[in-house]
Design an enzyme around this catalytic site. Structure first.
Site, PDB file in Angstrom:
ATOM      1  N   GLY A 123       0.850  -1.197   0.000  1.00 46.47           N
ATOM      2  CA  GLY A 123       0.000   0.000   0.000  1.00 46.47           C
ATOM      3  C   GLY A 123       0.879   1.239   0.000  1.00 46.47           C
ATOM      4  O   GLY A 123       0.713   2.160  -0.817  1.00 46.47           O
ATOM      5  N   HIS A 124       1.860   1.260   0.905  1.00 50.29           N
ATOM      6  CA  HIS A 124       2.821   2.363   0.928  1.00 50.29           C
ATOM      7  C   HIS A 124       3.614   2.395  -0.373  1.00 50.29           C
ATOM      8  O   HIS A 124       3.942   3.467  -0.894  1.00 50.29           O
ATOM      9  CB  HIS A 124       3.798   2.205   2.101  1.00 50.29           C
ATOM     10  CG  HIS A 124       3.147   2.128   3.450  1.00 50.29           C
ATOM     11  ND1 HIS A 124       3.167   0.975   4.205  1.00 50.29           N
ATOM     12  CD2 HIS A 124       2.481   3.049   4.178  1.00 50.29           C
ATOM     13  CE1 HIS A 124       2.527   1.201   5.356  1.00 50.29           C
ATOM     14  NE2 HIS A 124       2.095   2.438   5.363  1.00 50.29           N
ATOM     15  N   GLY A 152      -3.256   7.759   1.110  1.00 50.22           N
ATOM     16  CA  GLY A 152      -4.025   6.615   0.615  1.00 50.22           C
ATOM     17  C   GLY A 152      -5.506   6.739   0.930  1.00 50.22           C
ATOM     18  O   GLY A 152      -5.878   7.206   2.001  1.00 50.22           O
ATOM     19  N   LYS A 204      -7.254   4.408   1.688  1.00 51.18           N
ATOM     20  CA  LYS A 204      -7.513   3.493   2.813  1.00 51.18           C
ATOM     21  C   LYS A 204      -8.003   4.259   4.038  1.00 51.18           C
ATOM     22  O   LYS A 204      -8.895   3.819   4.753  1.00 51.18           O
ATOM     23  CB  LYS A 204      -6.225   2.739   3.130  1.00 51.18           C
ATOM     24  CG  LYS A 204      -6.194   2.034   4.468  1.00 51.18           C
ATOM     25  CD  LYS A 204      -6.720   0.642   4.329  1.00 51.18           C
ATOM     26  CE  LYS A 204      -7.024  -0.019   5.670  1.00 51.18           C
ATOM     27  NZ  LYS A 204      -6.076   0.261   6.711  1.00 51.18           N
ATOM     28  N   GLN A 221      -9.165  10.652   6.791  1.00 51.11           N
ATOM     29  CA  GLN A 221      -7.901  11.397   6.861  1.00 51.11           C
ATOM     30  C   GLN A 221      -7.717  12.238   5.601  1.00 51.11           C
ATOM     31  O   GLN A 221      -7.299  13.402   5.677  1.00 51.11           O
ATOM     32  CB  GLN A 221      -6.761  10.397   7.017  1.00 51.11           C
ATOM     33  CG  GLN A 221      -5.367  10.980   6.978  1.00 51.11           C
ATOM     34  CD  GLN A 221      -4.346   9.945   7.395  1.00 51.11           C
ATOM     35  OE1 GLN A 221      -4.150   9.713   8.575  1.00 51.11           O
ATOM     36  NE2 GLN A 221      -3.700   9.293   6.440  1.00 51.11           N
ATOM     37  N   SER A 250      -2.598  -3.429   5.443  1.00 52.33           N
ATOM     38  CA  SER A 250      -2.448  -2.567   6.615  1.00 52.33           C
ATOM     39  C   SER A 250      -1.326  -3.128   7.471  1.00 52.33           C
ATOM     40  O   SER A 250      -1.185  -4.351   7.588  1.00 52.33           O
ATOM     41  CB  SER A 250      -3.743  -2.552   7.432  1.00 52.33           C
ATOM     42  OG  SER A 250      -3.515  -2.014   8.715  1.00 52.33           O
TER      43      SER A 250
HETATM   44  P1  AMP Z   1       0.120   4.332   7.766  1.00 56.64           P
HETATM   45  O1  AMP Z   1       1.559   3.974   7.718  1.00 56.64           O
HETATM   46  O2  AMP Z   1      -0.785   3.162   8.044  1.00 56.64           O
HETATM   47  O3  AMP Z   1      -0.163   5.530   8.629  1.00 56.64           O
HETATM   48  O4  AMP Z   1      -0.286   4.768   6.302  1.00 56.64           O
HETATM   49  C1  AMP Z   1       0.468   5.738   5.607  1.00 56.64           C
HETATM   50  C2  AMP Z   1      -0.233   6.082   4.321  1.00 56.64           C
HETATM   51  O5  AMP Z   1      -0.383   4.908   3.532  1.00 56.64           O
HETATM   52  C3  AMP Z   1      -1.650   6.647   4.533  1.00 56.64           C
HETATM   53  O6  AMP Z   1      -1.870   7.695   3.606  1.00 56.64           O
HETATM   54  C4  AMP Z   1      -2.514   5.459   4.239  1.00 56.64           C
HETATM   55  O7  AMP Z   1      -3.809   5.804   3.788  1.00 56.64           O
HETATM   56  C5  AMP Z   1      -1.735   4.766   3.153  1.00 56.64           C
HETATM   57  N1  AMP Z   1      -2.106   3.355   3.079  1.00 56.64           N
HETATM   58  C6  AMP Z   1      -2.033   2.428   4.061  1.00 56.64           C
HETATM   59  N2  AMP Z   1      -2.502   1.239   3.640  1.00 56.64           N
HETATM   60  C7  AMP Z   1      -2.905   1.426   2.360  1.00 56.64           C
HETATM   61  C8  AMP Z   1      -3.498   0.591   1.364  1.00 56.64           C
HETATM   62  N3  AMP Z   1      -3.786  -0.694   1.607  1.00 56.64           N
HETATM   63  N4  AMP Z   1      -3.767   1.116   0.170  1.00 56.64           N
HETATM   64  C9  AMP Z   1      -3.490   2.424  -0.102  1.00 56.64           C
HETATM   65  N5  AMP Z   1      -2.937   3.259   0.788  1.00 56.64           N
HETATM   66  C10 AMP Z   1      -2.644   2.772   2.000  1.00 56.64           C
END
Ligand code: AMP
Length: 284
Positions: free
Chosen positions: A37-38, A148, A150, A154, A186
């Site tokens: 995702g990242h 994202g 996701k 936010q 995630s």
């Molecule tokens: P996090 O590290 O979980 O705080 O996420 C960092 C960024 O990655 C945020 O903008 C999330 O929305 C995005 N993100 C996390 N998981 C996914 C995913 N499965 N698909 C797309 N973006 C994601």
């Protein structure tokens, strides 16, 4: 990556230098434990900028008491290798003490939009998010910030903040990246037991069911939500935190599903100690 930077002032100097050279900067804020995702965010950032900065910071102020701050997975060397493979140039990983030194007392908050959905279940969460995003943008001085879908709420809040406070930063939003069975990627999926991992696909199945009901003509939100609730409760051990059908811009709950106006179907479900979120964005 060209550099792993921990120091805030050094990151600001590097960003200023890149800007002076005429290069465009994109920032990808993350909490680390990087996954595909990242990876999609970083690869998208590469299309929008010359220099991609990935920030890795497990932000203590966006976790509530009793949440998973202490056990959140941390592995900077692995994250650096992953980010580099996706095309990242600079990894910025500040220490919590330098981001929040003693005496820190300024926060960024958003009215109303931050108090619903995730904000209702996690009081203070978005104040923590918006404050750290503000700091990260002021430190990395990007032209573009990549987030994202996701974390749909936010995105809504960051977009509002960028507009309200005249950041002059463009927002790029990347669609949700999923496992083959539909589970949204995630960092928290790592907490799931094998059984929970199988059951967790119910979030996506519930969203797909909602989408086909709505596209099939159902307009009553309560009917869609009721069917999602039954699917989750009857086929998994998941405990529903919320299921929402809201206007995708105002986040106001909708009793009926409108046409030609974007709708956000979102949910949060707990499996044991692990809280998962997912969402679907649709316009009829
Ligand atoms: P996090 O590290 O979980 O705080 O996420 C960092 C960024 O990655 C945020 O903008 C999330 O929305 C995005 N993100 C996390 N998981 C996914 C995913 N499965 N698909 C797309 N973006 C994601």
């Amino acid at each position: 990556v060209d550099a792993i930077i921990h120091d805030i002032v050094e990151m600001q100097r590097r960003a200023d230098e890149e800007r002076t050279q005429g290069r465009r900067i994109a920032v990808v804020p993350t909490m680390g434990a990087l996954h595909e995702g990242h990876g999609a965010l970083i690869r998208t950032a590469c299309m929008w900028a010359d220099v991609v900065v990935t920030t890795v910071f497990v932000n203590p102020t966006q976790f509530g008491p009793g949440e998973d701050f202490a056990r959140y997975p941390r592995d900077l060397q692995r994250d650096a290798a992953f980010a580099e493979a996706a095309g990242c140039n600079i990894l910025f990983a500040p220490a919590a003490e330098s981001m929040y030194p003693a005496g820190f007392c300024t926060h960024v908050d958003v009215e109303r939009l931050g108090a619903v959905l995730e904000g209702k279940s996690r009081p203070g969460h978005f104040r923590g998010v918006l404050t750290v995003v503000t700091k990260l943008l002021l430190i990395t001085r990007p032209h573009v910030a990549v987030f994202g879908q996701k974390d749909a709420q936010q995105v809504v809040l960051v977009r509002q903040m960028l507009r309200d406070l005249n950041f002059g930063v463009d927002l790029v939003v990347v669609p949700i990246v999923r496992e083959a069975d539909g589970l949204a990627l995630s960092s928290r999926n790592a907490y799931l037991s094998a059984g929970e991992r199988l059951e967790a696909t119910v979030l996506y199945r519930a969203l797909q069911q909602a989408e086909s009901a709505i596209r099939g003509g159902e307009r009553v939100s309560a009917a869609v939500i009721g069917a999602m609730r039954r699917l989750i409760e009857e086929t998994s051990s998941g405990v529903i935190d919320y299921i929402s059908i809201a206007d995708a811009r105002s986040l106001r709950e909708l009793s009926r599903i409108p046409t030609r106006s974007p709708v956000l179907v979102s949910l949060a479900v707990r499996f044991g100690e692990t809280r998962l979120i997912d969402n679907l964005f649709l316009t009829l």
